[in-house]
Enzyme design. Structure first.
Site, mmCIF file in Angstrom:
data_model
loop_
_atom_site.group_PDB
_atom_site.id
_atom_site.type_symbol
_atom_site.label_atom_id
_atom_site.label_comp_id
_atom_site.label_asym_id
_atom_site.label_seq_id
_atom_site.Cartn_x
_atom_site.Cartn_y
_atom_site.Cartn_z
ATOM 1 N N ASP A 249 0.711 -1.080 -0.311
ATOM 2 C CA ASP A 249 -0.008 0.043 -0.088
ATOM 3 C C ASP A 249 0.930 1.221 0.101
ATOM 4 O O ASP A 249 2.030 1.081 0.177
ATOM 5 C CB ASP A 249 -0.919 -0.044 1.245
ATOM 6 C CG ASP A 249 -2.137 0.594 1.218
ATOM 7 O OD1 ASP A 249 -2.482 1.682 0.055
ATOM 8 O OD2 ASP A 249 -3.103 0.261 1.859
ATOM 9 N N ASP B 158 -10.804 1.857 -3.057
ATOM 10 C CA ASP B 158 -11.184 1.737 -2.003
ATOM 11 C C ASP B 158 -12.898 1.767 -1.767
ATOM 12 O O ASP B 158 -13.471 1.002 -0.984
ATOM 13 C CB ASP B 158 -10.979 2.592 -0.815
ATOM 14 C CG ASP B 158 -9.421 2.442 -0.236
ATOM 15 O OD1 ASP B 158 -8.898 1.155 -0.544
ATOM 16 O OD2 ASP B 158 -8.942 3.238 0.290
HETATM 17 C C1 GLA Z 1 -5.758 1.749 2.258
HETATM 18 C C2 GLA Z 1 -6.043 0.670 1.368
HETATM 19 C C3 GLA Z 1 -7.192 -0.267 2.117
HETATM 20 C C4 GLA Z 1 -6.556 -0.829 3.405
HETATM 21 C C5 GLA Z 1 -5.987 0.330 4.095
HETATM 22 C C6 GLA Z 1 -5.469 -0.118 5.301
HETATM 23 O O1 GLA Z 1 -6.734 2.680 2.313
HETATM 24 O O2 GLA Z 1 -6.769 1.176 0.056
HETATM 25 O O3 GLA Z 1 -7.792 -1.298 1.093
HETATM 26 O O4 GLA Z 1 -5.674 -1.743 3.067
HETATM 27 O O5 GLA Z 1 -5.292 1.220 3.611
HETATM 28 O O6 GLA Z 1 -5.047 0.988 6.264
#
Ligand code: GLA
Length: 741
Positions: free
Chosen positions: A479, A549
């Site tokens: 990420d 997301d």
């Molecule tokens: C980001 C990612 C999510 C999740 C969060 C965790 O927002 O896009 O899918 O992994 O971080 O903190």
């Protein structure tokens, strides 16, 4: 060899069965662009295409030749301050302050194959015959700078790759202020500009606007390719549709700041350029040093937007992605993020995994929150060792237990970041990007590690290796949750500060390379607050990307439709999540959520312990369905049929290579009363085959389904007739099986 050089006219013709790209060395040694488009016959010269005409007020290169103006010539490598009044693709500050350049043809080489680009992601070939490469060597004899224009054309694909290598052969330091990877001057501007705009949770929405005089551009100066604009630019003829007509597609195999623009001049010619963003780039090139630009890709299609997309999809799947997963059906996963957020312990995760296994899931992914002290997003990034209060037996212990259930195990990391509240920041406050005596912005309470500093990259690698060496990990979600802001590296000299954005991305690529080399079996999924770094550069390292997301089915229809303009379905992370949806609070049927998520890598992002029996049964069936069809979906040919950006509905389909199986998906966002008649005009079928649609008795000819259409009229036009699922957010899948007559 599909690159010919005609020495009498000094003309290069790069071609394959689908496209031609023609260049010429002009009398002043500059390279002119003569043609780019559908394949045309080769000939000794194409000089008739060179439009030289005296124009009032023009600045001309030769006293005796008023027609020879760089302002009007279509060019391949326009330099600054040369008499060309459009935007240059290269700008170099010399020690005497001059930025004047004059790159003149020296010689060239043509060879089979396609060389790799040092330290950078790029498309590749597996056999030399797959592509031919042309390197044109240009030289500026005042500052002794060599420019190598690198072109590769694929034999079987409508794709041209283009990059530039600079070599400083002189004795002065030259500062590169701008270097585009591709410049292409087109003779007219009768196109629509197509790009993929967005923001967090609404990534890659398609925007189509007519070209107009002046500059139209998309860009990122966020330090990553971003969710605001994707590094994709399409030029579509006005009459082109998804299915037919001419379109040119451009992208950059790069994950950092980029600029893609079209400069339409007063004579309606269009200059396209794509490369690293010049605003955040200033690179001192020392004597004897060289600089390699990222790779730009150009696709030509006479089969509409789908033609551009399908060419990119196949190229990315086959010759950009690497590793054992590139052509393998992707595991169906369950990710705990929306199911638990930070609130979990080993016991909870094991219960979720057990339930996931019973549903048919293959891979369990532990998301954020597993490392020391990480109970919210305010702390601990950088401290990559397990939190023993949550996971007493560590990642290793948990991983083994999950594996013993017959599941694979995956883990979330965010290696480029650090929280102020962390051991790493306490020990190394100088390892973040930021200038002395200036405040640093935080994003999600975190700072960005200085990945332009190799020591930082090596340290993070060392920590990750400890976790990955010990635990049975088959998947990593990498990420990246904030953009870069006060970009300054205390590790580098003042005159090197303009190199940091690029060095940062090179550091990211280096860490990826080291991890891939050590753990070739691991499936990497890249992520940046969802899809804020979904770009071709990332796909070279991680064959899939978390698309967004936003897991709401209705929003995902748009996001996945837009993403498919450039990216193949096997690269799009797509999950079914719980309702009410966590991003929108919207309720959509479970079947619709799956019918959307099937068109990607597929998985679940919820707490399976909260499912009721009916939901569990439905999910088991969904997983069975996906196991049966994932190969077709992820590696078949994808066609967009009806755009959700134009209508209250959407349709797309995938077809197998032998055209014997196809899946058509239809989605209607809101229910309509007494709605219109509807047909779906299918694509990609074999016109002479007959197809059986599952659940229907009748057989259909391929041509009938494509040209007369599949009647898709809503059966329910009044309340008396409403079936449970036929309210808002309806989805229908048609599964087609073909046979020869
Ligand atoms: C980001 C990612 C999510 C999740 C969060 C965790 O927002 O896009 O899918 O992994 O971080 O903190």
């Amino acid at each position: 060899m599909p690159i010919i050089y005609h020495s009498s006219s000094r003309t290069f013709h790069l071609y394959n069965a689908r496209m031609s790209y023609i260049l010429k060395v002009l009398k002043n040694g500059h390279i002119a662009q003569l043609y780019c488009g559908k394949k045309i016959h080769d000939r000794e010269d194409f000089d008739a295409l060179l439009e030289l005409e005296p124009k009032p007020m023009s600045v001309c290169a030769y006293k005796e030749d008023p027609a020879f103006s760089l302002e009007h010539i279509k060019r391949e490598f326009p330099s600054a301050l040369s008499g060309d009044m459009r935007m240059p693709s290269i700008d170099v500050r010399q020690e005497n302050g001059s930025r004047i350049l004059n790159f003149v043809y020296q010689d060239h080489v043509i060879f089979s194959g396609k060389p790799a680009l040092e330290g950078l992601p790029a498309t590749y070939v597996e056999r030399e015959e797959e592509a031919s490469t042309l390197h044109i060597h240009l030289y500026d004899e005042v500052c002794h700078l060599k420019a190598i224009l690198q072109y590769s054309i694929f034999e079987e694909r409508s794709v041209l790759s283009r990059s530039v290598r600079l070599e400083n052969e002189g004795e002065q330091t030259l500062v590169l202020e701008r270097l585009a990877s591709l410049n292409l001057d087109l003779p007219d501007s009768d196109y629509d500009f197509v790009d993929l705009k967005g923001a967090w949770a609404r990534e890659r929405h398609i925007l189509v606007q007519p070209l107009h005089p002046g500059i139209q551009s998309i860009y990122s100066i966020r330090g990553h390719s971003s969710n605001n604009f994707n590094p994709f630019l399409g030029l579509k003829r006005k009459n082109a549709t998804e299915a037919a007509g001419e379109m040119l597609g451009f992208t950059l195999v790069y994950s950092g700041n980029f600029l893609a623009q079209v400069d339409v001049d007063v004579y309606d010619t269009a200059r396209i350029s794509i490369g690293m963003h010049p605003f955040t780039f200033s690179w001192p090139l020392l004597p004897s040093n060289h600089f390699q630009s990222p790779e730009a890709l150009f696709v030509y299609s006479d089969q509409g937007m789908n033609g551009v997309s399908q060419t990119f999809h196949k190229l990315f799947r086959e010759r950009l992605c690497r590793g054992p997963w590139k052509s393998k059906a992707r595991p169906i996963l369950m990710n705990n993020w929306e199911g638990t957020y930070f609130d979990f312990d080993e016991d909870k995760i094991l219960k979720m995994a057990k339930e996931a296994k019973a549903l048919g899931v293959e891979l369990f992914v532990l998301d954020d929150g597993w490392f020391e002290g990480r109970n919210s997003d305010t702390s601990s990034l950088g401290d990559w060792w397990p939190d023993r209060t949550k996971l007493p037996e560590g990642i290793d212990g948990l991983g083994k237990k999950i594996e013993s259930m017959g599941l694979r195990f995956g883990l979330w990391i965010e290696p480029e970041m650090v929280n102020e509240k962390s051991e790493l920041y306490e020990k190394h406050p100088d390892w973040v990007l930021g200038a002395p005596e200036r405040s640093m912005s935080q994003g999600r309470h975190q700072y960005v590690l200085d990945f332009s500093n190799p020591e930082v990259v090596d340290y993070i690698f060392g920590l990750l290796v400890k976790v990955l060496d010990e635990a049975p990990i088959s998947y990593v979600k990498w990420d990246m949750n904030r953009s870069l802001s006060e970009v300054y590296s205390s590790r580098h000299r003042p005159e090197e500060q303009g190199t940091i954005y690029h060095r940062y991305i090179l550091g990211v690529y280096r860490l990826y390379s080291m991890l891939i080399e050590r753990y070739p079996h691991i499936l990497f999924e890249s992520c940046a607050s969802g899809g804020a770094r979904f770009d071709p550069g990332m796909l070279y390292y991680a064959p899939q990307t978390w698309t967004s997301d936003d897991t709401d089915a209705a929003e995902r229809i748009k996001i996945q439709y837009g993403t498919s303009v450039l990216y193949p379905l096997c690269s799009m992370g797509s999950h079914v999540s719980a309702i009410p949806n966590h991003q929108l609070n919207r309720n959509t049927p479970l079947q619709t959520r799956a019918d959307v998520a099937y068109f990607g890598t597929f998985g679940y992002e919820l707490d399976p312990l909260k499912l009721d029996d009916a939901e569990k049964e439905a999910i088991k069936k969904q997983i069975e369905f996906m196991k049966k069809y994932r190969e077709l979906i992820q590696f078949g040919t994808f066609y967009r049929l009806v755009s959700p950006f134009e209508k209250n509905e959407c349709a797309w389909m995938v077809v197998s290579d032998d055209r014997n199986t196809a899946i058509v998906a239809y989605y209607r966002i809101l229910q309509e009363v007494n709605s219109k008649y509807r047909r779906l005009y299918l694509q990609g079928l074999d016109p002479s085959k007959v197809y059986q649609i599952e659940g229907k008795e009748r057989l259909y000819y391929g041509d009938e389904l494509m040209y007369a259409g599949l009647v898709n009229t809503d059966a329910s036009c009044g309340e008396h007739n409403l079936k449970a699922q036929e309210g808002d957010f309806l989805s229908r899948l048609y599964i087609l099986h073909g046979k020869d007559l």
